[in-house]
Write a protein that holds these residues in place. Structure first.
Motif, short mmCIF file in Angstrom:
data_model
loop_
_atom_site.label_atom_id
_atom_site.label_comp_id
_atom_site.label_asym_id
_atom_site.label_seq_id
_atom_site.Cartn_x
_atom_site.Cartn_y
_atom_site.Cartn_z
N TYR A 67 0.86 -1.18 0.00
CA TYR A 67 0.00 0.00 0.00
C TYR A 67 0.90 1.22 0.00
CZ TYR A 67 -4.09 -2.93 0.84
OH TYR A 67 -5.10 -3.85 0.70
N PRO A 101 -1.74 -0.67 -4.84
CA PRO A 101 -3.16 -0.69 -5.24
C PRO A 101 -3.92 0.60 -4.95
CG PRO A 101 -2.84 -2.00 -3.26
CD PRO A 101 -1.48 -1.61 -3.75
N VAL A 124 -8.47 -6.63 -12.38
CA VAL A 124 -9.15 -7.15 -11.20
C VAL A 124 -10.45 -7.82 -11.66
CG1 VAL A 124 -10.31 -6.44 -9.08
CG2 VAL A 124 -8.12 -5.42 -9.71
N LEU A 168 -3.43 -1.33 -11.73
CA LEU A 168 -4.62 -2.18 -11.65
C LEU A 168 -5.74 -1.51 -12.42
CD1 LEU A 168 -3.15 -2.43 -8.63
CD2 LEU A 168 -5.06 -3.95 -8.28
N TYR A 226 -2.75 -5.23 -14.42
CA TYR A 226 -3.41 -6.11 -13.45
C TYR A 226 -4.91 -5.88 -13.56
CZ TYR A 226 -4.20 -8.48 -8.94
OH TYR A 226 -4.61 -9.34 -7.94
#
Ligand SMILES: O=P(O)(O)OC[C@@H](O)[C@@H](O)c1c[nH]c2ccccc12
Length: 273
Positions: A107, A134, A181, A158, A179
């Motif tokens: 984070y 993220p 999700v 992401l 990435y």
């Protein structure tokens, strides 16, 4: 570092040649302790993982479901694991002969607390090829992105099924892989995924030549296979972290540690097929 081939790019090129999809496990570093994390990373490599997300435990993991939250709690209570410890685990894993490309997963707060300049001094030349943060949106990542580029580390973005028009902007700047999700909400094993997942993955695929990987909720060989036709990589976190959690009693008793590592290896080998 700028002109060297990044290990993540090399891995995807190799896999494309082999017609294979990357298997990308996630684990929380320091769960159950730092030395065992090095051994678990070795077990992931032996099981056929192609790169690995090294998760920095955090006290407020907002995007994580209960399994990874518990892993963070174990790492923070057992060993008070810090960002520096996680980077040292990466270095120790390299020194132990592990070749997997490493993606540091953290984070944003621990990086901010540590200081961006100091952070990149710390991670440079420590065998880390990628970085996932993220909770750092592209609208705020310009400074960090420039420093990552300078360090030859890929800042991996992401995208979520709700990203819509942002997908193109995010994908255009992506390095390493995008990435994707698979579902809304937090990390954790799922039986099904966002109903528009196939269209979403096709949208991301058409927005970039950078490899794309899917994560969230994946826990079985059939789910890995289901996505393998649409993406270049599949990320599995909670299902593996759960196996680590189940193996903790074995991992923490010297004469049973190998049995614990074997259980983790067997599960990941099964995912890889
Ligand atoms: O745990 P899952 O459902 O297999 O999803 C991967 C996920 O664990 C890993 O990539 C990750 C861990 N924490 C995160 C927070 C946000 C996004 C992704 C992550």
């Amino acid at each position: 570092m700028g002109n060297q081939v990044n290990a993540i790019d090399a891995a995807f090129q190799r896999l494309r040649g082999e017609g294979r999809t990357a298997l990308i496990p996630f684990l929380t570093i320091g769960d159950p302790d730092l030395a065992t994390s090095v051994e678990i990373i070795g077990a992931l490599e032996q099981a056929g993982a192609d790169m690995v997300e090294l998760g920095v435990p955090y006290s407020d993991p907002l995007a994580d479901g209960p399994v990874i939250q518990r892993a963070s709690e174990r790492a923070l209570s057992n060993a008070r694991v810090t960002l520096v410890d996680c980077i040292e685990v990466a270095e120790q894993s390299r020194n132990a002969g592990i070749k997997l490309p490493f993606i540091l997963f953290t984070y944003y707060n621990p990086v901010l607390q540590y200081g961006l300049e100091r952070f990149f001094e710390l991670v440079t030349a420590k065998g880390i090829s990628g970085l996932i943060i993220p909770d750092l949106p592209i609208e705020e990542d310009a400074e960090l992105r420039a420093m990552a580029e300078e360090a030859g580390i890929h800042l991996i973005p992401l995208v979520a099924p709700t990203s819509n028009d942002r997908v193109k902007r995010i994908a255009a700047k992506a390095r390493g892989f995008v990435y994707c999700v698979s579902s809304l909400g937090v990390t954790g094993v799922r039986a099904d995924f966002h109903q528009g997942i196939d269209e979403f993955l096709a949208t991301v695929r058409s927005a970039t030549d950078t490899p794309i990987a899917v994560g969230f909720g994946i826990s079985s060989r059939e789910q890995v296979e289901r996505f393998s036709k649409q993406v270049d990589g599949v990320i599995v976190g909670s299902a593996i972290v759960r196996k680590i959690e189940e193996a903790v009693p074995l991992l923490q008793s010297p004469d049973k540690k190998q049995e614990g590592l074997a259980q983790i290896r067997a599960f990941v080998s099964e995912l890889r097929g």
